[in-house]
Motif scaffolding. Structure first.
Motif, short mmCIF file in Angstrom:
data_model
loop_
_atom_site.label_atom_id
_atom_site.label_comp_id
_atom_site.label_asym_id
_atom_site.label_seq_id
_atom_site.Cartn_x
_atom_site.Cartn_y
_atom_site.Cartn_z
N LYS A 362 0.81 -1.36 -0.36
CA LYS A 362 -0.04 0.04 -0.12
C LYS A 362 1.36 1.53 -0.26
CE LYS A 362 -4.32 -1.62 2.47
NZ LYS A 362 -4.69 -1.43 3.59
N VAL A 363 0.33 2.39 -0.82
CA VAL A 363 1.20 3.76 -0.54
C VAL A 363 0.57 4.53 0.96
CG1 VAL A 363 1.46 5.87 -1.57
CG2 VAL A 363 0.99 3.89 -3.32
N TYR A 364 1.16 4.89 1.40
CA TYR A 364 1.12 5.36 3.00
C TYR A 364 1.62 6.67 2.85
CZ TYR A 364 6.51 4.61 4.22
OH TYR A 364 7.77 4.74 3.90
N ARG A 365 2.60 7.28 1.88
CA ARG A 365 2.79 8.68 1.98
C ARG A 365 3.28 8.68 0.98
NH1 ARG A 365 7.95 8.95 5.35
NH2 ARG A 365 9.07 8.08 3.53
N MET A 366 3.29 10.17 0.68
CA MET A 366 3.67 11.44 -0.91
C MET A 366 3.93 12.50 -0.73
SD MET A 366 0.70 13.76 -3.42
CE MET A 366 -0.50 14.30 -2.10
N SER A 367 4.85 12.53 -1.19
CA SER A 367 5.47 14.20 -1.20
C SER A 367 6.12 14.77 -2.57
CB SER A 367 7.12 13.90 -0.48
OG SER A 367 8.34 13.20 -1.19
N ALA A 379 -2.31 20.51 -2.08
CA ALA A 379 -2.92 19.98 -1.18
C ALA A 379 -4.50 19.51 -1.34
CB ALA A 379 -3.48 20.45 -0.25
N GLN A 380 -5.00 19.56 -2.50
CA GLN A 380 -6.10 19.37 -3.16
C GLN A 380 -5.96 17.30 -3.82
OE1 GLN A 380 -6.65 22.30 -6.18
NE2 GLN A 380 -8.98 22.10 -5.64
N ILE A 381 -4.85 16.91 -4.44
CA ILE A 381 -4.15 15.88 -4.46
C ILE A 381 -4.46 15.11 -3.47
CG2 ILE A 381 -2.49 14.24 -5.41
CD1 ILE A 381 -2.34 15.93 -7.66
N ALA A 382 -4.34 15.30 -1.77
CA ALA A 382 -3.77 14.81 -0.85
C ALA A 382 -4.90 14.23 0.33
CB ALA A 382 -2.61 15.31 0.32
N ASP A 383 -6.01 15.95 -0.44
CA ASP A 383 -7.37 15.23 0.33
C ASP A 383 -7.69 14.20 -0.26
OD1 ASP A 383 -6.91 17.39 1.90
OD2 ASP A 383 -7.65 18.52 1.35
N PRO A 387 -7.72 9.26 2.07
CA PRO A 387 -9.64 8.14 2.73
C PRO A 387 -8.76 6.59 2.26
CG PRO A 387 -10.66 9.96 1.23
CD PRO A 387 -9.06 10.09 1.63
N LEU A 388 -7.75 6.47 1.73
CA LEU A 388 -6.76 5.67 1.33
C LEU A 388 -5.56 5.09 2.31
CD1 LEU A 388 -6.45 6.09 -2.85
CD2 LEU A 388 -8.47 4.36 -1.11
N GLY A 389 -5.22 6.27 3.24
CA GLY A 389 -4.18 5.77 4.00
C GLY A 389 -3.28 5.97 3.33
N VAL A 390 -3.04 7.62 2.67
CA VAL A 390 -2.52 8.36 2.07
C VAL A 390 -1.62 9.56 2.98
CG1 VAL A 390 -0.86 8.79 0.04
CG2 VAL A 390 -1.86 7.17 0.08
N ALA A 391 -0.30 9.62 3.23
CA ALA A 391 0.07 10.97 4.55
C ALA A 391 0.75 11.80 2.98
CB ALA A 391 0.28 10.85 5.77
N TYR A 392 -0.03 13.19 3.04
CA TYR A 392 1.11 14.22 2.58
C TYR A 392 2.27 14.36 3.26
CZ TYR A 392 1.56 18.50 -0.02
OH TYR A 392 2.73 19.41 -0.58
N ASP A 393 3.44 14.46 2.89
CA ASP A 393 4.22 14.96 4.07
C ASP A 393 4.76 15.98 2.96
OD1 ASP A 393 6.42 15.98 5.22
OD2 ASP A 393 7.72 14.09 5.49
N ALA A 394 4.73 17.54 2.89
CA ALA A 394 4.66 18.48 2.93
C ALA A 394 6.66 19.14 2.45
CB ALA A 394 4.67 19.48 2.14
N SER A 395 6.93 19.14 3.23
CA SER A 395 8.60 18.71 3.88
C SER A 395 9.84 18.68 3.40
CB SER A 395 8.38 18.67 5.64
OG SER A 395 8.62 17.66 5.88
N LYS A 441 -5.58 -6.88 -3.22
CA LYS A 441 -6.54 -5.56 -2.54
C LYS A 441 -5.11 -4.34 -2.61
CE LYS A 441 -10.13 -7.72 -0.56
NZ LYS A 441 -10.75 -7.89 0.84
N GLU A 442 -4.46 -4.97 -2.21
CA GLU A 442 -4.16 -3.65 -2.28
C GLU A 442 -2.97 -3.16 -3.34
OE1 GLU A 442 -0.27 -5.05 0.59
OE2 GLU A 442 -1.53 -5.17 1.92
N LEU A 443 -3.12 -3.94 -4.54
CA LEU A 443 -2.49 -3.64 -5.55
C LEU A 443 -4.27 -2.60 -6.42
CD1 LEU A 443 -0.72 -3.96 -8.25
CD2 LEU A 443 -2.55 -5.97 -8.89
N ALA A 444 -4.87 -2.82 -5.59
CA ALA A 444 -6.03 -1.93 -5.93
C ALA A 444 -5.58 -0.51 -5.13
CB ALA A 444 -7.36 -3.04 -5.78
N GLN A 445 -5.53 -0.60 -3.90
CA GLN A 445 -5.75 0.82 -3.03
C GLN A 445 -4.25 1.55 -4.38
OE1 GLN A 445 -1.64 1.82 -1.26
NE2 GLN A 445 -2.81 3.11 -0.29
N ASN A 446 -2.91 0.95 -4.82
CA ASN A 446 -2.07 1.21 -5.58
C ASN A 446 -2.73 2.09 -6.77
OD1 ASN A 446 1.15 1.33 -5.03
ND2 ASN A 446 -0.18 -0.66 -4.19
N VAL A 447 -3.14 1.71 -7.66
CA VAL A 447 -4.05 1.75 -8.62
C VAL A 447 -5.21 3.08 -8.48
CG1 VAL A 447 -5.79 1.54 -10.60
CG2 VAL A 447 -4.26 0.29 -10.25
#
Length: 478
Positions: A362-367, A379-383, A387-395, A441-447
Motif C-alpha cells: 500500500k502507498v502510505y505517504r506522498m511527497s 493539498a487538494q490531491i492529498a485530500d 481516505p486511502l491511508g496516504v499521508a502528505y508530507d509537504a516538507s 486489494k493492496e494492488l488496487a489501492q495503488n491503482v
C-alpha cells in the motif's frame, strides 16, 4: 513592531495559512469529484491484477537482452492496444548485453559443503574449472574500504552486511552499495573474487538475491556473487574458527556485446492540451530467477490500469496521460536515461510524473517537488488520497521514482509515492518474486492512488513548475 495596514495584514495571514491566490495552480471542483469517483472505482477494479497475471504468465522472467526481452515488448504493445490507448509506440534503447549460464559455489576447506548463491549482473565468469581462493571477511563496506590491499590480494572478499525490515526499506541503500560498489572496491585492491550476504531481508530462506554490480564493459572486473542469508551465516561461522577458509566459485556469465531494446509507451491523448503530459509507468524488464511480479510487473500493471480507468471516463482528460514501460532498469537505468536524454528539451511540457517500482504494498505517504504556487493543488490531491491511508508530507521533496527520476533531474516536477516495503526485500531479485506475493486489494489501492492524482494533474488549472533545471535545490541534478 511596526503595525501593518489591515489589508496587508489580512493578505499576510492568508499567505501564512496557505490560502490559494489567483496565480496558484488549482484543481477544479468537478475534477476533484471525478477523481474521488475514480479512486473508489479503482478499489473494486481488477484490471491491474489481470494485467500482472498476463505478464507473469505469458512472458515470465524478462532479463534485459534475453529472448524474453522482445516477447515482453511485444506483450506491452499488444496490451496497450487491448486496453484502448490512443497511441502506442517504442523508442529504441541500446545497452550492454549480459548473460547468465551457470553458477555454483562451495566451501572447499576446512568444512567442505555447497553454497546457494547467484551471480551478480555485469560479473565476469570465473576461469575454466572455477576460481578457488581463500576468503577474507568484512562486516561492512566501510571496513572493506579501510582494508590494506595486502590483506586482500589474490583472495575472495566477503562482505556480511545484513539488511533489516523497515516500512520504507531504507536498509537497501546500504545493501545495494555493498553489491554495486563492493566488487569494484575489492577489484581495485587486488581481490580475485567477491561474495556478499544477499541484499535481502529473508533471514531464513536459502535463496540468493541477484542484482547488478558497478562493473562496466572493459573494466578489470572480478567474479562476484551473492550468498543466501543462511549460507552467509554458514560462511561467517566457518570464518569464526580462525582457520583459513577456502571457497570455490564457478560462474559462467558475462558480457556478450550490445543489444538494442526499447521503451514501450502508451498514451491517452488529452483533448485540450495534447502536448502537455502527465507521466507514469514502471520498468518492463526483470531479473531472471523469478517472474518479476513485484519488480516491476506491479508497476507496469498499476500504471496501465490507472490510465485505463481514466480512458473509460465519459470525457477524455484535458492533458495527455503517458504510460512508459521502461527498458533495462535493473542493470543501470538504461531506458530511463535514454528517455530523459531524448525528451529533455520538452521537460516544460511534463506537468508532473512518477513511476511505481517498489512492489504492490500500500502507498502510505506522498511527497512532491513542485513550484510553490502548485502547493495548493498538491493539498487538494492529498485530500483525495487521504481516505486511502496516504499521508502528505509537504516538507519532503519528490523524486519521480527509479526511472522518471531521470526526467526529474532534467527539471520535471515530480512525486514520490512511498509504498509499504516491509516484506518487499524478502522476495526482491529472487526466484520468489512471483504473482502469489501480490495482494490484489493492496494492488488496487495503488491503482486508486495513481488514477486519482494522475487525473487531477491532467485537469489542473495551471502547471506544477516543470522547467529545465527547476529542482536542483531538491538535489535533482544530472
Amino acid at each position: 513592531m511596526r503595525r501593518l495596514p489591515l489589508t496587508l495584514l489580512a493578505a499576510s495571514l492568508l499567505l501564512a495559512a496557505g490560502t490559494a491566490s489567483a496565480a496558484d495552480t488549482a484543481i477544479p471542483a468537478t475534477a476533484v469529484k471525478t477523481a474521488e469517483q475514480l479512486r473508489d472505482r479503482a478499489l473494486a477494479d481488477g484490471t491491474a491484477y489481470a494485467v500482472l497475471k498476463s505478464l507473469t504468465t505469458e512472458v515470465g522472467p524478462r532479463l534485459a537482452g534475453s529472448e524474453a526481452d522482445q516477447r515482453a515488448r511485444d506483450w506491452a504493445v499488444a496490451k496497450f492496444k487491448a486496453l484502448g490507448f490512443d497511441k502506442v509506440y517504442v523508442e529504441p534503447v541500446t545497452y550492454p548485453k549480459w548473460v547468465r549460464r551457470h553458477e555454483s559455489g562451495a566451501i572447499v576447506a576446512p568444512f567442505p559443503q555447497p553454497f546457494v548463491l547467484t551471480a551478480l549482473g555485469y560479473s565476469p565468469g570465473t576461469p575454466a574449472g572455477g576460481l578457488t581462493a581463500q576468503v577474507v571477511g568484512f562486516d561492512s563496506l566501510a571496513a572493506l574500504k579501510a582494508a590494506d590491499p595486502a590483506a586482500i590480494q589474490g583472495k575472495i572478499v566477503y562482505v556480511g552486511f545484513r539488511m533489516q525490515r523497515h516500512q520504507d526499506g531504507h536498509d537497501y541503500g546500504m545493501g545495494s552499495m555493498v553489491r554495486v560498489a563492493g566488487p569494484v572496491i575489492a577489484a581495485a585492491k587486488g581481490a580475485a573474487g567477491y561474495l556478499l550476504r544477499s541484499a535481502g531481508t529473508d533471514a531464513h530462506q536459502r535463496i540468493a538475491h541477484t542484482g547488478v554490480t558497478g562493473f562496466k564493459p572493459g573494466d578489470k572486473a572480478i567474479p562476484a556473487a551473492a550468498l543466501s542469508n543462511p549460507d552467509a551465516d554458514q560462511l561467517e561461522r566457518a570464518l569464526a574458527y580462525g582457520k583459513p577458509v577456502t571457497v570455490k566459485l564457478d560462474l559462467d556469465c558475462g558480457f556478450d556485446g550490445d543489444y538494442t531494446g526499447a521503451n514501450v509507451i502508451g498514451e491517452i491523448t488529452g483533448r485540450k492540451h495534447p502536448d502537455q503530459v502527465v507521466a507514469i509507468g514502471g520498468h518492463l524488464d526483470s531479473w531472471d530467477p523469478g517472474t518479476g511480479a513485484i519488480d516491476d510487473g506491479a508497476g507496469i500493471a498499476i500504471s496501465m490500469a490507472a490510465a485505463k480507468l481514466i480512458h473509460d471516463l465519459p470525457q477524455r482528460p484535458d492533458r495527455t496521460i503517458r504510460v512508459i514501460a521502461f527498458a533495462n532498469e535493473e542493470m543501470g537505468l538504461w531506458g530511463a536515461r535514454a528517455y530523459a536524454d531524448k525528451h529533455a528539451k520538452e521537460v516544460s511540457k511534463f506537468m508532473l510524473g512518477t513511476d511505481s517500482d517498489l512492489g504492490a504494498g500500500k502507498v502510505y505517504r506522498m511527497s512532491a517537488s513542485v513550484a510553490p504556487y502548485a502547493r495548493p493543488a498538491m493539498a487538494q490531491i492529498a485530500d483525495v488520497l487521504k481516505p486511502l491511508g496516504v499521508a502528505y508530507d509537504a516538507s519532503r521533496p519528490g523524486g519521480g521514482g527509479s526511472d522518471l527520476g531521470a526526467m526529474h533531474a532534467k527539471g520535471m516536477a515530480a512525486l514520490t509515492l512511498n509504498q509499504d516495503a516491509t516484506h518487499y526485500f524478502d522476495w526482491h531479485h529472487t526466484p520468489n518474486d512471483t504473482l502469489d506475493k501480490v495482494d490484489p486489494k493492496e494492488l488496487a489501492q495503488n491503482v486508486a492512488v495513481y488514477a486519482a492524482w494522475t487525473y487531477m494533474t491532467a485537469q489542473a488549472d495551471g502547471d506544477f513548475g516543470s522547467a529545465p533545471g527547476a529542482f536542483k535545490s531538491d538535489g535533482a541534478e544530472e
